[in-house]
Enzyme design. Structure first.
Site, PDB file in Angstrom:
ATOM      1  N   GLY A 180       0.840  -1.182   0.000  1.00  0.00           N
ATOM      2  CA  GLY A 180       0.000   0.000   0.000  1.00  0.00           C
ATOM      3  C   GLY A 180       0.890   1.251   0.000  1.00  0.00           C
ATOM      4  O   GLY A 180       1.467   1.597  -1.017  1.00  0.00           O
ATOM      5  N   SER A 200       6.613  -4.329  -2.243  1.00  0.00           N
ATOM      6  CA  SER A 200       6.054  -3.056  -2.657  1.00  0.00           C
ATOM      7  C   SER A 200       6.259  -2.043  -1.520  1.00  0.00           C
ATOM      8  O   SER A 200       7.391  -1.846  -1.077  1.00  0.00           O
ATOM      9  CB  SER A 200       4.578  -3.244  -3.039  1.00  0.00           C
ATOM     10  OG  SER A 200       4.070  -2.118  -3.699  1.00  0.00           O
ATOM     11  N   TRP A 201       5.192  -1.388  -1.037  1.00  0.00           N
ATOM     12  CA  TRP A 201       5.357  -0.536   0.146  1.00  0.00           C
ATOM     13  C   TRP A 201       5.940  -1.335   1.311  1.00  0.00           C
ATOM     14  O   TRP A 201       6.689  -0.802   2.124  1.00  0.00           O
ATOM     15  CB  TRP A 201       4.035   0.104   0.555  1.00  0.00           C
ATOM     16  CG  TRP A 201       4.026   0.530   1.991  1.00  0.00           C
ATOM     17  CD1 TRP A 201       3.409  -0.098   3.044  1.00  0.00           C
ATOM     18  CD2 TRP A 201       4.729   1.649   2.562  1.00  0.00           C
ATOM     19  NE1 TRP A 201       3.669   0.561   4.233  1.00  0.00           N
ATOM     20  CE2 TRP A 201       4.474   1.642   3.955  1.00  0.00           C
ATOM     21  CE3 TRP A 201       5.535   2.658   2.034  1.00  0.00           C
ATOM     22  CZ2 TRP A 201       4.998   2.600   4.815  1.00  0.00           C
ATOM     23  CZ3 TRP A 201       6.062   3.608   2.905  1.00  0.00           C
ATOM     24  CH2 TRP A 201       5.790   3.574   4.270  1.00  0.00           C
ATOM     25  N   ASP A 236       7.559  -5.118 -13.945  1.00  0.00           N
ATOM     26  CA  ASP A 236       6.789  -4.464 -12.894  1.00  0.00           C
ATOM     27  C   ASP A 236       6.542  -3.004 -13.310  1.00  0.00           C
ATOM     28  O   ASP A 236       7.479  -2.230 -13.456  1.00  0.00           O
ATOM     29  CB  ASP A 236       7.585  -4.525 -11.583  1.00  0.00           C
ATOM     30  CG  ASP A 236       6.808  -4.048 -10.375  1.00  0.00           C
ATOM     31  OD1 ASP A 236       5.873  -3.242 -10.541  1.00  0.00           O
ATOM     32  OD2 ASP A 236       7.138  -4.476  -9.255  1.00  0.00           O
ATOM     33  N   HIS A 267       4.196  -7.006 -11.060  1.00  0.00           N
ATOM     34  CA  HIS A 267       4.382  -6.514  -9.699  1.00  0.00           C
ATOM     35  C   HIS A 267       3.909  -7.460  -8.598  1.00  0.00           C
ATOM     36  O   HIS A 267       4.537  -7.562  -7.552  1.00  0.00           O
ATOM     37  CB  HIS A 267       3.641  -5.183  -9.560  1.00  0.00           C
ATOM     38  CG  HIS A 267       3.751  -4.563  -8.202  1.00  0.00           C
ATOM     39  ND1 HIS A 267       4.948  -4.073  -7.702  1.00  0.00           N
ATOM     40  CD2 HIS A 267       2.827  -4.356  -7.219  1.00  0.00           C
ATOM     41  CE1 HIS A 267       4.752  -3.576  -6.477  1.00  0.00           C
ATOM     42  NE2 HIS A 267       3.471  -3.740  -6.170  1.00  0.00           N
TER      43      HIS A 267
END
Length: 366
Positions: free
Chosen positions: A91, A158-159, A315, A343
């Site tokens: 996120g 990711s985050w 990605d 991703h």
């Protein structure tokens, strides 16, 4: 010029490729999403290790009050006396899901999942107050202490990779290893690529939906700022409309091949509101980092930690330039490039490499 011998399994047949290595070039691994070939019986063992584990249920869960405002949901599954691993979701605002437990061997790992501030089952929902990177770093420590865990493997994509780097750089003595996926360093060029038109070159159809929510007279400056205005509107329906558009843009671009189930998450107003509001809040505030290159500048603090980086070649959300920049700053970390993936951690090639990385960590941790 030297050559790298790279072996791939294209079962039932095998192929071997040579890749040129120029002076000063670092060694990297290219994954076909298949088994790297050693001997036939070894390859078969590796295939088994590349498979997600069966679904499991938590053996304990609870809520931890971390401030006057926020309470976090947490859960534990796997082996109660196993090696602890904490899963850091993406996120920010994405929350955890039952499938996140499946990357880890439940006979070896004590698997800890939690929803970050404002996300998932944590309360208050979609709340931006007292919600910064450093609040989350402190929350991870509070949870570790609450669960009486001396140290743990940190896993994030990711985050989650951003937060994993920030946490480990602040508390390197509590980290036994790092498994990172889809590297996101939260630099301006990464935000501009995805939210200011760069990725539109690849997904012009999806981009138009995202862009067109904003009136033409507001598109000349920053779309992130324009969405910020709407995601923080006094009108809840305005928030929901912006949240759905923001979330759909990311879900449309998260897989190499479109995943309808993933795209449909944007229609869940509860999910999309937390996802979009919290993401946008962090991006407007530049991740709450003191400088654009903060995470790269502090690699020396974690250089000694055993680390695997898994990155999809295609990605679009977190393009490979960030994983490559991290790899150049931190050549000691192993970089695994999955050639046929975008991703999402749930793409077959990426999921396989994440399982392999966790299996390799088991050998180090005993």
């Amino acid at each position: 010029m030297n050559l790298i011998l790279a072996s791939f399994s294209l079962a039932p047949c095998f192929c071997v490729r040579f890749f040129p290595v120029f002076p000063g070039q670092r060694k990297i691994h290219i994954s076909c999403g298949k088994s790297e070939i050693m001997k036939p019986h070894e390859a078969e063992m590796l295939v088994n290790k590349r498979t997600l584990y069966a679904p499991i249920e938590p053996y304990s869960s609870g809520n931890l009050k971390v401030s006057d405002v926020h309470t976090l949901y947490w859960e534990q599954s796997g082996k109660p006396d196993g090696h602890p691993v904490v899963f850091l979701h993406g996120g920010p605002g994405g929350g955890t899901a039952p499938g996140n437990r499946r990357f880890f061997d439940p006979e070896f790992y004590r698997i800890v999942l939690f929803d970050q501030r404002g996300a998932g089952k944590s309360t208050p929902h979609a709340c931006l107050e007292e919600n910064t990177t450093w609040d989350l770093v402190n929350d991870i420590e509070k949870l570790r202490e609450h669960l009486k865990i001396p140290e743990w493997l940190v896993f994030g994509g990711s985050w989650g990779s951003t937060l994993a780097l920030a946490y480990s750089q602040s508390h390197s003595d509590k980290v036994t290893g790092l498994v990172l996926r889809g590297i996101f360093l939260l630099r301006k060029k990464e935000i501009d690529w995805f939210y200011e038109g760069g990725a539109a070159a690849i997904y012009p159809d999806a981009w138009e939906e995202f862009r067109d929510l904003i009136p033409e007279n507001e598109r000349g400056s920053s779309l992130v700022d324009a969405y910020h205005k709407r995601l923080n509107s006094d009108d809840l329906e305005t928030q929901y409309a912006a949240a759905r558009a923001w979330t759909k843009w990311e879900m449309m671009t998260a897989y190499l091949r479109p995943n309808l189930e993933n795209v449909q998450k944007a229609e869940d107003d509860k999910f999309s509101l937390a996802f979009a509001r919290i993401e946008n809040h962090y991006f407007v505030n530049k991740g709450f980092f003191p400088s654009d290159s903060y995470l790269l500048d502090n690699v020396d603090k974690i250089r000694h930690i055993k680390t695997t980086i898994v990155q999809g070649r295609y990605d679009v959300c977190c393009p490979m330039m960030s994983a490559w920049d991290l790899h150049k700053a931190w050549p000691e970390a192993e970089l695994k490039i999955v050639y046929d993936a975008g991703h999402s951690a749930n793409e077959p090639g990426i999921a396989a490499e994440l399982v392999v990385a966790n299996e390799k960590m088991k050998a180090l941790m005993g």
